[in-house]
Design a protein around this motif. Sequence first.
Motif, PDB file in Angstrom:
ATOM      1  N   ILE A 125       0.846  -1.199   0.000  1.00 11.53           N
ATOM      2  CA  ILE A 125       0.000   0.000   0.000  1.00 11.53           C
ATOM      3  C   ILE A 125       0.880   1.247   0.000  1.00 11.53           C
ATOM      4  O   ILE A 125       0.599   2.233  -0.695  1.00 11.53           O
ATOM      5  CB  ILE A 125      -0.937   0.009   1.227  1.00 11.53           C
ATOM      6  CG1 ILE A 125      -1.911  -1.169   1.170  1.00 11.53           C
ATOM      7  CG2 ILE A 125      -1.691   1.313   1.331  1.00 11.53           C
ATOM      8  CD1 ILE A 125      -3.199  -0.935   0.471  1.00 11.53           C
ATOM      9  N   GLU A 126       1.990   1.201   0.761  1.00 13.26           N
ATOM     10  CA  GLU A 126       2.882   2.361   0.777  1.00 13.26           C
ATOM     11  C   GLU A 126       3.558   2.549  -0.571  1.00 13.26           C
ATOM     12  O   GLU A 126       3.872   3.664  -0.972  1.00 13.26           O
ATOM     13  CB  GLU A 126       3.933   2.200   1.869  1.00 13.26           C
ATOM     14  CG  GLU A 126       3.483   2.800   3.179  1.00 13.26           C
ATOM     15  CD  GLU A 126       4.404   2.448   4.313  1.00 13.26           C
ATOM     16  OE1 GLU A 126       5.588   2.242   4.034  1.00 13.26           O
ATOM     17  OE2 GLU A 126       3.934   2.377   5.457  1.00 13.26           O
ATOM     18  N   LEU A 127       3.785   1.427  -1.270  1.00 14.81           N
ATOM     19  CA  LEU A 127       4.421   1.489  -2.583  1.00 14.81           C
ATOM     20  C   LEU A 127       3.583   2.306  -3.563  1.00 14.81           C
ATOM     21  O   LEU A 127       4.118   2.973  -4.450  1.00 14.81           O
ATOM     22  CB  LEU A 127       4.569   0.064  -3.114  1.00 14.81           C
ATOM     23  CG  LEU A 127       5.842  -0.259  -3.877  1.00 14.81           C
ATOM     24  CD1 LEU A 127       7.043   0.053  -3.030  1.00 14.81           C
ATOM     25  CD2 LEU A 127       5.844  -1.714  -4.281  1.00 14.81           C
ATOM     26  N   LEU A 128       2.242   2.261  -3.378  1.00 11.66           N
ATOM     27  CA  LEU A 128       1.363   3.059  -4.234  1.00 11.66           C
ATOM     28  C   LEU A 128       1.762   4.525  -4.176  1.00 11.66           C
ATOM     29  O   LEU A 128       1.629   5.254  -5.150  1.00 11.66           O
ATOM     30  CB  LEU A 128      -0.090   2.914  -3.768  1.00 11.66           C
ATOM     31  CG  LEU A 128      -0.881   1.700  -4.228  1.00 11.66           C
ATOM     32  CD1 LEU A 128      -2.215   1.678  -3.535  1.00 11.66           C
ATOM     33  CD2 LEU A 128      -1.099   1.759  -5.724  1.00 11.66           C
ATOM     34  N   ALA A 129       2.249   4.972  -3.003  1.00  8.35           N
ATOM     35  CA  ALA A 129       2.619   6.373  -2.844  1.00  8.35           C
ATOM     36  C   ALA A 129       3.995   6.652  -3.420  1.00  8.35           C
ATOM     37  O   ALA A 129       4.327   7.793  -3.718  1.00  8.35           O
ATOM     38  CB  ALA A 129       2.595   6.763  -1.369  1.00  8.35           C
ATOM     39  N   ALA A 130       4.826   5.597  -3.575  1.00  5.70           N
ATOM     40  CA  ALA A 130       6.195   5.830  -4.029  1.00  5.70           C
ATOM     41  C   ALA A 130       6.277   6.011  -5.539  1.00  5.70           C
ATOM     42  O   ALA A 130       7.223   6.596  -6.039  1.00  5.70           O
ATOM     43  CB  ALA A 130       7.087   4.669  -3.597  1.00  5.70           C
ATOM     44  N   ILE A 131       5.271   5.515  -6.262  1.00  9.87           N
ATOM     45  CA  ILE A 131       5.326   5.633  -7.725  1.00  9.87           C
ATOM     46  C   ILE A 131       5.121   7.091  -8.126  1.00  9.87           C
ATOM     47  O   ILE A 131       4.173   7.729  -7.680  1.00  9.87           O
ATOM     48  CB  ILE A 131       4.264   4.723  -8.368  1.00  9.87           C
ATOM     49  CG1 ILE A 131       4.657   3.269  -8.125  1.00  9.87           C
ATOM     50  CG2 ILE A 131       4.114   5.005  -9.844  1.00  9.87           C
ATOM     51  CD1 ILE A 131       3.663   2.278  -8.627  1.00  9.87           C
ATOM     52  N   PRO A 132       6.022   7.644  -8.952  1.00 10.79           N
ATOM     53  CA  PRO A 132       5.926   9.055  -9.327  1.00 10.79           C
ATOM     54  C   PRO A 132       4.615   9.367 -10.048  1.00 10.79           C
ATOM     55  O   PRO A 132       4.096   8.524 -10.779  1.00 10.79           O
ATOM     56  CB  PRO A 132       7.114   9.246 -10.281  1.00 10.79           C
ATOM     57  CG  PRO A 132       8.055   8.165  -9.959  1.00 10.79           C
ATOM     58  CD  PRO A 132       7.224   7.010  -9.510  1.00 10.79           C
TER      59      PRO A 132
END
Lengths: 322, 317
Positions: A125-132
């Motif tokens: 879920i946090e990875l969703l925020a890491a994608i530019p």
Amino acid sequence: MDAAFRGLCKVAAWATLLLIAFIALRIARAALPAIHQYGAGFMTGTTWNPNQSQFSVLPEIWGTLYSSLLALAIGTAFGVAAAVFMSEGFLSEAIFRVLKQVGLEYHRIWGQLPDRVEGLLRNLIELLAAIPSVVYGLWGLFVVIPLIRPLCNWLHAKAGWFPLFGSDLSGPGMLPAAFVLSIMILPTIAAISRSALVAVPSKMRMAAYGLGATRWETLLGVIIPTALGGIFGGIVLAFGRALGETMALAMLVGNSNKISVSLFSPANTLSALLANNFPEARGNEVAVLMYVALVLLAITLVVNVAGSLILQRTSAKIGEGQ
Amino acid sequence: MSSGDLAHPQEFGRNSRGIRFDPFRGVDFPELEKSLMRPRTLTSLLLSALVTAMCLLALIPLFSVVWMLLWRGGRKLSLASITQLPPAPLETGGGFGNAIVGTLIMVALATLISAPVAILCAVYLSQTEKDNRFAQGVRFAAKVLTGFPSILAGVFAYGAVVMLTGGFSAIAGSIALSILMLPTILLTAEDAIRMVPSKMVEAAIGMGATRTQTVRLVLLPTALPGILTGLMLAIARGAGETAPLLFTALFSNYWPMRGGHFDLMSPTASMAVLIYNFASLPFDNQIEMAWAAALVLVLIVLVTNIIGQSLSRRQIY
């Protein structure tokens, strides 16, 4: 030496504190000519015509609020659901049960699986925020729009009388933009809501279970109401993010200067307007765009400060309760 | 637990005079058992299923993005695409080597600008009382700054640098990025420094170290993994930002060099702006290039993120 270092640290602290004020002043000063020229009518008119020096941003303000609220509706539903899912241990419990069937629930390695998978889910879920955001824009352009277009046009053909479906989706438009925006704000809502839910004292949960409440009676009657302040703070902060988000909207919203409630019609937002017009702006238009930036700054600053204050209050309150 | 396990009155159902009685008389055991037919349990189960389904649905976009990046970007990615200059319209081949270099230069420069200020500020905040008004104000400003729209950092850098120096430049881009990186570094660094056990600080002061020596020799080295985590997270964020670069560094089709050294005062290409520009072009080659660049950008961002997170987990103290 000691005093010099301390002084340096204090200067750095002052610099951080004054940075926002400095940014605001700088933008306001550059916008001054446009403020004098267009005044408050800038925010109520609907034309944007650089050739005749006619500028006003009501459609952009409308588009900014409309897209953000739509994204917030979708993002809140899924974000809070994800937060409940993660904080209640649904997943680890399910895996534990499966392991128990096989008899491995206290195994040295397999026994760690429930916690590990739960941690993995949180990271995903946090990875969703890491994608530019520009990658989301690209994805929206080549995956989301072709995917939802037939459905949108079918809805328009069958139920075009309904204001939300009042036009067809010819490419970029409000719905794909709001949809992608909701994915981008989901991690914010999920992470903050999760920490608010986890912070609820376990005594309250025990008490509710002890009275015979089911899991969801406990959640809806005790835990979510207690965590509501934190969840609300997260939603407000996510709203601030959505208002200021630029790239996904500049690529997906369609850059059309009109006000429409239809989900499928192209629109524009303040940030997309800045992104599209600033690179080629000359002379007078720069001041006008600075004015646009000032409007955006005012809106986002109010929302962000409100969100941070709510979170500060509620975390202080829970701290006192424990 | 089933009712059969409990219903043995002869075992323990005797009162003090030894007269048997049934302690469970009047208890309707089937009524107590969990049954899916009852509305309460059914509602609970359905809501659990709904929440599970929504959480899984929320992850579909992530997998879709990753799949598209690997499929469309991986197809195009080659050594040529990361070493050559961008192609002209209708030209085949080409790459985005200059954009990779440009992104690295600007992110490095932005880190050099924001890291010292952020870390010094974090030292100051961690050395003041928690309820100090000024420190609380600074912390609040940093929190508000984390939600600061990235495009406004670009507008500010345009007004403060581009208008002053009279042209788009890598410097302007770096300054815009540094504003966005500052709060991440600051807040994680403060947390990391506060985590240092107070015993260590007391020991240093007890041995006669000054405040500065304590910070330099004890606090910063001990908190280093945590500070580096914040730094890596900020770098990952900076590398992915597009909006602040659009009209500060602009874009360029050439290497950011002049006369053998880096040229920081002219328009500079970046991965993010390249993706944005190429995605809206009507040429297949450019669109494929945008996907390949997106794959490389996401890889850079994710690897930086993962390195950062693994650093602070290895903390020994």
